[in-house]
Design a protein around this motif. Structure first.
Motif, short mmCIF file in Angstrom:
data_model
loop_
_atom_site.label_atom_id
_atom_site.label_comp_id
_atom_site.label_asym_id
_atom_site.label_seq_id
_atom_site.Cartn_x
_atom_site.Cartn_y
_atom_site.Cartn_z
N CYS A 28 30.86 14.97 21.70
CA CYS A 28 30.31 15.27 20.38
C CYS A 28 31.39 15.96 19.55
CB CYS A 28 29.10 16.20 20.50
SG CYS A 28 27.73 15.47 21.40
N PRO A 29 32.13 15.21 18.75
CA PRO A 29 33.11 15.86 17.87
C PRO A 29 32.42 16.45 16.64
CG PRO A 29 33.24 13.46 17.66
CD PRO A 29 32.10 13.75 18.60
N ASP A 30 33.17 17.20 15.88
CA ASP A 30 32.61 17.82 14.66
C ASP A 30 32.71 16.92 13.44
OD1 ASP A 30 31.69 20.08 15.84
OD2 ASP A 30 33.26 21.41 15.12
N HIS A 31 33.34 15.74 13.59
CA HIS A 31 33.36 14.75 12.51
C HIS A 31 33.04 13.37 13.08
CE1 HIS A 31 35.38 17.50 9.71
NE2 HIS A 31 36.31 17.73 10.61
N GLY A 32 32.18 12.65 12.36
CA GLY A 32 31.97 11.24 12.68
C GLY A 32 30.99 11.01 13.81
N VAL A 33 31.16 9.86 14.47
CA VAL A 33 30.16 9.44 15.46
C VAL A 33 30.33 10.19 16.78
CG1 VAL A 33 30.01 7.09 14.50
CG2 VAL A 33 31.55 7.54 16.43
N ILE A 34 29.23 10.19 17.52
CA ILE A 34 29.20 10.75 18.88
C ILE A 34 29.53 9.61 19.84
CG2 ILE A 34 27.59 11.62 20.63
CD1 ILE A 34 26.14 13.02 18.21
N TRP A 35 30.41 9.91 20.79
CA TRP A 35 30.83 8.89 21.78
C TRP A 35 29.88 8.98 22.98
CZ3 TRP A 35 34.77 5.93 19.85
CH2 TRP A 35 35.55 6.49 18.84
N ARG A 36 28.96 8.01 23.10
CA ARG A 36 28.02 8.08 24.23
C ARG A 36 28.07 6.81 25.08
NH1 ARG A 36 22.05 7.11 21.35
NH2 ARG A 36 22.55 5.02 20.60
N LYS A 37 28.44 5.68 24.47
CA LYS A 37 28.44 4.43 25.24
C LYS A 37 29.57 4.45 26.27
CE LYS A 37 28.92 -0.55 24.84
NZ LYS A 37 29.58 -1.58 24.03
N ASP A 38 30.74 4.83 25.79
CA ASP A 38 31.91 4.82 26.68
C ASP A 38 32.88 5.92 26.24
OD1 ASP A 38 33.94 4.26 28.37
OD2 ASP A 38 34.49 2.33 27.49
N PRO A 39 32.57 7.18 26.57
CA PRO A 39 33.46 8.27 26.13
C PRO A 39 34.87 8.11 26.68
CG PRO A 39 31.49 9.15 27.22
CD PRO A 39 31.43 7.66 27.34
N GLY A 40 34.98 7.42 27.83
CA GLY A 40 36.30 7.21 28.43
C GLY A 40 37.23 6.41 27.52
N ARG A 41 36.62 5.61 26.66
CA ARG A 41 37.42 4.74 25.79
C ARG A 41 38.24 5.56 24.81
NH1 ARG A 41 34.66 1.31 21.21
NH2 ARG A 41 36.43 0.13 20.44
N ILE A 42 37.64 6.57 24.20
CA ILE A 42 38.39 7.37 23.22
C ILE A 42 39.34 8.33 23.95
CG2 ILE A 42 36.56 9.14 22.91
CD1 ILE A 42 38.92 7.79 20.17
N ILE A 43 38.97 8.76 25.16
CA ILE A 43 39.90 9.59 25.93
C ILE A 43 41.14 8.76 26.29
CG2 ILE A 43 40.24 10.82 28.12
CD1 ILE A 43 37.26 11.59 28.00
N GLU A 44 40.89 7.53 26.68
CA GLU A 44 42.02 6.65 27.05
C GLU A 44 42.89 6.37 25.82
OE1 GLU A 44 44.46 3.45 27.74
OE2 GLU A 44 42.70 3.10 26.49
N ALA A 45 42.25 6.19 24.66
CA ALA A 45 43.03 5.96 23.42
C ALA A 45 43.89 7.19 23.12
CB ALA A 45 42.09 5.65 22.26
N TYR A 46 43.33 8.39 23.26
CA TYR A 46 44.11 9.61 23.01
C TYR A 46 45.28 9.72 23.99
CZ TYR A 46 41.60 12.15 19.34
OH TYR A 46 41.11 12.56 18.13
N SER A 47 45.02 9.34 25.22
CA SER A 47 46.08 9.39 26.23
C SER A 47 47.23 8.46 25.81
CB SER A 47 45.47 8.97 27.57
OG SER A 47 46.45 8.89 28.53
N ARG A 48 46.89 7.29 25.33
CA ARG A 48 47.89 6.31 24.88
C ARG A 48 48.61 6.83 23.64
NH1 ARG A 48 44.35 2.53 24.59
NH2 ARG A 48 44.37 2.19 22.36
N TRP A 49 47.83 7.29 22.68
CA TRP A 49 48.41 7.73 21.39
C TRP A 49 49.33 8.93 21.58
CZ3 TRP A 49 42.99 7.63 18.57
CH2 TRP A 49 42.63 6.29 18.35
N SER A 50 49.02 9.76 22.56
CA SER A 50 49.83 10.97 22.74
C SER A 50 51.22 10.66 23.30
CB SER A 50 49.11 11.96 23.66
OG SER A 50 49.03 11.45 24.97
N GLN A 51 51.42 9.41 23.73
CA GLN A 51 52.72 9.04 24.31
C GLN A 51 53.69 8.47 23.28
OE1 GLN A 51 53.37 9.91 27.50
NE2 GLN A 51 51.31 10.81 27.29
N GLY A 52 53.25 8.22 22.05
CA GLY A 52 54.18 7.68 21.05
C GLY A 52 53.81 6.26 20.66
N PRO A 53 54.71 5.55 19.98
CA PRO A 53 54.36 4.24 19.41
C PRO A 53 54.05 3.21 20.48
CG PRO A 53 56.71 4.64 19.25
CD PRO A 53 56.10 5.92 19.72
N THR A 54 53.15 2.32 20.13
CA THR A 54 52.68 1.36 21.11
C THR A 54 52.87 -0.09 20.67
OG1 THR A 54 50.52 1.58 20.08
CG2 THR A 54 50.91 2.90 22.05
#
Ligand code: FEO
Length: 400
Positions: free
Chosen positions: A223-249
């Motif tokens: 439940c972030p403080d902006h936008g939608v709540i991630w309930r279907k697949d919270p792992g998806r946005i965690i995985e995206a953050y993990s990817r994004w934190s490493q630099g350009p893709t």
């Protein structure tokens, strides 16, 4: 946004939608935003975060449909920034000013600096716990993601992470959850949020994700403080953050430029053609036809950033200086950089861009490309060739 919304048994979204905001301190918000706040019903009724000052009445009205605000026992403040705590003094007036406000140690300092009225701040430690009766909260310090006071709050029994700005999107709706359609838009807004708010903290984010991963914290809902709540697949946005934190893709180059008499524009498009001829996606972006935060979203996942400016009064064109300054602050990592521009008689812009890109630690092409007055004939071909060199470098860097 229909509020309050029960997101799990006895847990409500009581925040508000700001449908009309289009400029969030310089960040374009074409889909508005939300300021989410959450009410947990337990022996100790607890409010997690508040909203922007202008929406205080709406927050209190949403809460009142579930409980009398006077019956709230605890407030948790995950983040001091005013979009989440601007309403805190009035909310505490309604709840009772002696009630505890749990926040990080830096939260106590920062909230005290924002509000003259002294509230009952209670500093919590990293991994500190708070029993609400049947349920228990655990606090996770997330210092500098993205303020010194930032923290997450985890509701153990329901496996819900209240993640403050983390995993947020400036998106007012209609979707309220990640599974309610608008998937492309929601992921775009999440990426834009990361690119413009969190990018410079990528090393800290990578470390936080490792720490949370090692803790083996089960997460059913974010439940972030902006936008939608991630309930279907919270792992998806965690995985995206993990990817994004490493630099350009992406196998992609952004050619960002401004122009006075279209010479730098013609150069930009020829350079982009040369890049594309090498099988790299090339995107020419005219700065004054675009928005700074959307330009940054394109730059974010591109391997190469090619910057073009005419020389004006021995300086960079002002809009180019603006984008360079903004980009520099966000500290994009592992980029290839290149500079170009048309000039009349002095031509300092390319050198000035190069200096900025060097300071950002971009890997630069040997020298920038300058064209006097109009890029025609061989000069135009040199732009295309320059683009091909950039394309080759991108492919080599990505091992493509
Ligand atoms: Fe949404 Fe950092 O405030």
């Amino acid at each position: 946004m229909k509020q309050p919304l029960e997101i799990a048994k006895d847990i409500y979204q009581v925040g508000v939608a700001d449908w009309n905001i289009r400029d969030f301190h310089g960040y374009s918000t074409h889909r508005g935003t939300t300021y989410n706040a959450f009410l947990i019903l337990d022996d100790k009724i607890t409010l997690v975060d508040t909203v922007k000052h202008d929406f205080t009445d709406q927050l209190l009205s949403n809460i009142s449909r579930i409980v009398d605000p006077k019956n709230i026992d605890y407030v948790v403040s995950n983040h001091t920034e005013m979009d989440h705590s601007g309403s805190l003094p009035r909310v505490m007036h309604a709840i009772g000013e002696d009630k505890p406000v749990f926040c990080s140690k830096m939260g106590v300092k920062n909230l005290s600096s924002h509000f003259e009225r002294k509230l009952n701040y209670q500093a919590v430690k990293d991994l500190g716990e708070l029993s609400l009766g049947r349920k228990k909260l655990t606090f996770l310090e997330t210092r500098m993601i993205h303020w010194p006071d930032s923290m997450f709050t985890y509701l153990n029994e329901d496996r819900i992470l209240f993640s403050s700005d983390g995993f947020g999107q400036h998106y007012a709706g209609p979707a309220r959850f990640d599974d309610e359609g608008d998937d492309h838009e929601i992921m775009y807004q999440a990426r834009k949020y990361y690119a413009n708010i969190l990018l410079l903290y990528s090393p800290l984010i990578a470390r936080l994700l490792e720490k949370v991963g090692a803790m083996g914290l089960p997460i059913d809902m974010i439940c972030p403080d902006h936008g939608v709540i991630w309930r279907k697949d919270p792992g998806r946005i965690i995985e995206a953050y993990s990817r994004w934190s490493q630099g350009p893709t992406e196998n992609k180059a952004v050619v960002v430029y401004d122009t006075m008499w279209k010479s730098t524009k013609v150069m930009a498009e020829a350079i982009a053609d040369g890049i594309a001829a090498q099988g790299v996606t090339a995107l020419p972006v005219h700065i004054r036809s675009s928005d700074r935060s959307e330009i940054m979203t394109e730059i974010f996942d591109a391997k190469a950033v090619v910057v073009g400016s005419p020389t004006l009064n021995n300086q960079l064109f002002p809009s180019v200086a603006d984008v360079l300054s903004y980009m520099k602050g966000l500290k994009p990592m592992h980029k290839i950089g290149a500079a170009f521009g048309s000039y009349g008689w002095s031509g300092e812009a390319v050198k000035l861009i190069t200096r900025e890109l060097e300071e950002m630690k971009f890997e630069l092409l040997d020298e920038g490309l300058k064209v006097q007055y109009v890029p025609n004939g061989d000069k135009l071909k040199s732009c295309f060739d320059y683009g091909q060199n950039i394309g080759r470098k991108v492919k080599a860097a990505l091992g493509a």
